[in-house]
Write an enzyme that holds these catalytic residues in place. Sequence first.
Site, PDB file in Angstrom:
ATOM      1  N   SER A 170       5.575 -18.567  55.060  1.00  0.00           N
ATOM      2  CA  SER A 170       5.146 -18.826  56.274  1.00  0.00           C
ATOM      3  C   SER A 170       5.935 -18.855  57.564  1.00  0.00           C
ATOM      4  O   SER A 170       6.835 -17.837  57.787  1.00  0.00           O
ATOM      5  CB  SER A 170       4.157 -19.989  56.563  1.00  0.00           C
ATOM      6  OG  SER A 170       3.241 -20.219  57.324  1.00  0.00           O
ATOM      7  N   HIS A 377      -2.917 -18.837  51.789  1.00  0.00           N
ATOM      8  CA  HIS A 377      -1.869 -19.081  52.296  1.00  0.00           C
ATOM      9  C   HIS A 377      -0.924 -19.975  51.609  1.00  0.00           C
ATOM     10  O   HIS A 377       0.219 -20.055  51.486  1.00  0.00           O
ATOM     11  CB  HIS A 377      -1.966 -19.576  53.990  1.00  0.00           C
ATOM     12  CG  HIS A 377      -0.793 -19.051  54.629  1.00  0.00           C
ATOM     13  ND1 HIS A 377      -0.498 -17.999  55.201  1.00  0.00           N
ATOM     14  CD2 HIS A 377      -0.113 -20.195  55.174  1.00  0.00           C
ATOM     15  CE1 HIS A 377       0.733 -18.170  56.023  1.00  0.00           C
ATOM     16  NE2 HIS A 377       0.833 -19.399  55.980  1.00  0.00           N
TER      17      HIS A 377
END
Length: 403
Positions: A170, A377
């Site tokens: 990320s 994610h």
Amino acid sequence: MIPRSISLAIILSILLQCARSSTLDDMTLMLSNMPEDGRLQFPELANKYGYKCDTYNVTTDDRYILTLYNIPGDTRRPVYLQHGFEDSADTFLLRTNTSLVAFLVEHGYDVWLGNMRGNKYSRAHESLLPDDLQFWEFSVHEAGTYDLPAMIDFVLKHTGQKQLQAIGHSEGTTVFFVMGAQRPEYNDKVKLVICLSPVAYLHHSSPPLFPLISLVGGPAASAALSVAAHGDLLKNSSVAVDLIKVACTQKLLSYEVCAEGVFFTAVGRDSEQFEPEFLPIAIGHYPCGSSVKTGAHFLQIAARKKFAQYDYGLAQNKLKYGSLEPPLYDLSKVKMKIALVVGKADTLTAPKDLQLLRKQLPDVVNYHVMDWEKWNHFDMVWGKYMYVFLFNHIHEMLTKYYV
């Protein structure tokens, strides 16, 4: 499944009740539902599971003091791990013997884990205190321009190597893109960076981001929010975060409210890999602090649909940048080898955004879509089946591009 609006209402109700009635002893009692692994710091977690952990302090050029961890291995094969937004080095060890750290140690790598400024391990400066608003005057730009280069230099000096390999998650990928663009000399110090759920463009992120984009996406609102929050966003030791931990570690409804109602809505739904037993461990370590300005910077990137430096507004931009708009990050300068790893169900890093990123990076050596249909994610660092679906691919990339 509880709708997100109801989930937030339940959390708010719990927080208000706790805030009204809780003494310090009450809070300690309410947090007793958190398992030990949710309370331990990184060195304690490492030692509990049999890993030697060395701790170092690294000072950046702008005088922030960062904590860097090392689990020693073959110093000819250093691998540097970089966490994402509001996260820390802990994230790579929370699955204990099925975590990324365990896998890399098992295969003999010298494992290094950085902590970006503002998280619970990196809240120090040579002259500023965290109570000073100026301490929090940073975003992903400073993390990529100062933090990452300082930690890379430390690892290379300690190991005697000229290059290292890296894995980011990320925001931990964003800082590599920033560094490659702003400090191009560091492209030669990275053999390969494996980008898990990479973030540069947020044009097509899921609906939960939209209200925030409209509220905070502009420079005036960003500046006002930063002052109101005193620059510090969800620090690990705050009452607010303690209350979130209480709300998300209760035996009744916590998983439905916190995991299904909030986490999954934001990053993609995968209850098979983020099971109820893991929630209190994860919430013990996340969120753990960053700056309001970093969050606002990401929202600006989404709102403006440009991967650019921080937008201070027309007048301040002119003074700082010499232009009315903040400069774009020139991704053509990011010459290091890059492997992009994406999840089909990741609602934060959308496929269209990743295709745009892929086209602009000069040396993408691999683009891998996870086979698991619900891969989201956070499955990249917390997924129950990472060792089945992800780690062999990581090892293959590290081996293939090791020189």
